[in-house]
Enzyme design. Structure first.
Site, mmCIF file in Angstrom:
data_model
loop_
_atom_site.group_PDB
_atom_site.id
_atom_site.type_symbol
_atom_site.label_atom_id
_atom_site.label_comp_id
_atom_site.label_asym_id
_atom_site.label_seq_id
_atom_site.Cartn_x
_atom_site.Cartn_y
_atom_site.Cartn_z
ATOM 1 N N GLU A 71 38.570 37.820 31.492
ATOM 2 C CA GLU A 71 39.512 38.771 30.893
ATOM 3 C C GLU A 71 40.776 38.005 30.522
ATOM 4 O OE1 GLU A 71 42.226 40.830 32.725
ATOM 5 O OE2 GLU A 71 42.442 39.114 34.048
ATOM 6 N N SER A 140 37.784 30.809 43.018
ATOM 7 C CA SER A 140 37.800 31.497 44.299
ATOM 8 C C SER A 140 36.383 31.952 44.617
ATOM 9 C CB SER A 140 38.715 32.713 44.233
ATOM 10 O OG SER A 140 38.191 33.630 43.304
ATOM 11 N N GLY A 144 34.922 38.095 40.999
ATOM 12 C CA GLY A 144 33.663 38.182 40.263
ATOM 13 C C GLY A 144 33.461 36.983 39.361
ATOM 14 N N TYR A 224 51.853 34.148 45.689
ATOM 15 C CA TYR A 224 50.804 33.234 45.235
ATOM 16 C C TYR A 224 51.400 31.957 44.655
ATOM 17 C CZ TYR A 224 46.854 36.307 46.073
ATOM 18 O OH TYR A 224 45.885 37.058 46.676
ATOM 19 N N GLU A 254 33.289 7.938 45.574
ATOM 20 C CA GLU A 254 33.557 7.339 46.873
ATOM 21 C C GLU A 254 33.797 8.414 47.938
ATOM 22 O OE1 GLU A 254 36.611 3.921 48.113
ATOM 23 O OE2 GLU A 254 36.067 3.935 46.009
#
Length: 451
Positions: A71, A140, A144, A224, A254
């Site tokens: 969105e 995350s 969704g 946030y 590595e």
């Protein structure tokens, strides 16, 4: 050149992306319009920051990144924000309707409409690279788009770029602070799908970051932005060795070689120190020994779990700033004697060390103090299984009643996928348990199993 392409998926991925690119630009002296006064080689050159930025003939530096969301609102903020001139408009990809916290929408219905466009853009970025090293995927677990679309993308990247490494930075749903009821479903479905496609996944737990902000930075109600700025410092420390010349540089592959003993056990725990506010930093001397010791404090970890209950399989310390190997060796020696750090018995107590002379940069007006040196520790410990157990438990509570399942089935998923994903997670917990068991006792029965 060893280029890395960053892919930011969903709201969390995009907002962390904003924080990270803001910080990278400050670290490299790149202005919001992409110009870099300090860069002498116009239009190319083989500077180490070219792993993350490509250069145009006009001397503009463009991040090797793609921002995707199903969105438009979050990415519209990037399109109108301070750094709008930094990104190529085609790097910012948005759909029309969001995934509504529904894995099935992100993975099947809505995701499949946009996936080809996204892969096309990634292909364009990959074609500009001379020696693509791999992908960094930010997302995350709970959302969704972050869960569903990422797992679809990872599957497709495995097909298109089979040998390239894929590292994830995943936001693990916070135990107390939840943004969606169905987070456990999404997390477990995405972990199950992505498990075989991801080479290494650094988990970040929002609640752990909240606590660090509250405790170390005295921010009563962290936003946030506060969280993302702290997360971006960690991401920056992990990628610093790819972007700067250092004494002991660490490559993407590595990390995997040193942190992942078995393909499935690829969830290292990140710890960062020092997280300290400006007024406190003035009164503390943060020596190498002190910051190294702070890394073994559960309070500084990015995921809530207790390494004292688990065993370490591998440990990697990435220093940046004014650090010399002698101090590091002394600090590690002290920790080995003082701390009760238990390694699994099949792994000698090796600490991998990376040192980068570029000191940490902070965002002006941010919460963190400017310090001379910092360290990020990546450790693979069996304790992170606690985090999976917590998530699995929540999944079980809802799934026993089949709550909310119809939303997923309605988008074309089958109920069998839930139980399949849950079984895979049970197997993952079991894997962690077996890895931590001492090898001497179980020698007889282990012989038959193939690894």
């Amino acid at each position: 050149m060893r280029e890395c392409i960053s892919i930011h998926v969903g709201q969390a991925g995009v907002q962390i992306g904003n924080a990270c690119w803001e910080l990278y630009c400050l670290e490299h002296g790149i202005q919001p319009d992409g110009q870099m006064p300090s860069d002498k080689t116009i239009g190319g050159g083989d500077d180490s920051f070219n792993t993350f930025f490509s250069e145009t003939g006009a001397g503009k530096h463009v991040p090797r990144a793609v921002f995707v969301d199903l969105e438009p609102t979050v990415i519209d903020e990037v399109r109108t924000g301070t750094y709008r001139q930094l990104f190529h408009p085609e790097q910012l990809i948005t759909g029309k309707e969001d995934a509504a916290n529904n894995y099935a929408r992100g993975h099947y219905t809505i995701g499949k409409e946009i996936i080809d466009l996204v892969l096309d853009r990634i292909r364009k970025l990959a074609d500009q690279c001379t020696g693509l090293q791999g992908f960094l995927v930010f997302h995350s677990f709970g959302g969704g788009t972050g869960s569903g679309f990422t797992s679809l993308l990872m599957e497709r990247l495995s097909v298109d770029y089979g040998k390239k490494s894929k590292l994830e930075f995943s936001i693990y749903p916070a135990p107390q602070v939840s943004t969606a009821v169905v987070e456990p479903y999404n997390s477990i479905l995405t972990t199950h799908t992505t498990l075989e496609h991801s080479d290494c996944a650094f988990m970040v737990d929002n609640e752990a970051i909240y606590d660090i902000c509250r405790r170390n930075l005295d921010i009563e109600r962290p936003t946030y932005t506060n969280l993302n700025r702290l997360i971006s410092q960690i991401v920056s420390s992990i990628t610093a060795s790819l972007r700067f010349d250092g004494a002991l540089n660490v490559d993407l592959t590595e990390f995997q070689t040193n942190l992942v003993p078995y393909p499935r056990i690829h969830f290292p725990l990140a710890t960062y120190a020092p997280v300290i506010s400006a007024e406190k930093a003035y009164h503390e001397q943060l020596s190498v020994a002190e910051i190294t010791n702070a890394c073994f404090e559960p309070a500084n970890q990015m995921v809530k779990c207790d390494p004292r209950h688990g065993k370490y399989m591998a440990c990697c310390l990435l220093y940046r700033g004014d650090v010399v190997p002698k101090d590091v060796n002394a600090a590690i020696a002290t920790i080995k004697t003082k701390r009760s750090i238990q390694f699994v018995d099949w792994c000698p107590t090796g600490f991998k060390v990376g040192i980068n002379y570029q000191p940490p940069t902070v965002v002006p007006g941010g919460d963190l103090a400017k310090v001379q040196r910092a360290v990020c520790m990546l450790s693979n410990t069996t304790a992170i299984a606690e985090a999976w157990a917590r998530l699995d438990h929540k999944f079980d509570l809802m799934y026993a009643k089949r709550a909310f399942v119809h939303w997923y089935v309605g988008e074309g998923m089958e109920e069998g996928e839930f139980s399949e994903a849950r079984e895979d997670m049970a197997a993952l917990e079991k894997d962690y348990e077996e890895v931590g068991v001492d090898s001497v006792e179980g020698e007889g029965e282990e012989e038959g199993e193939e690894y």
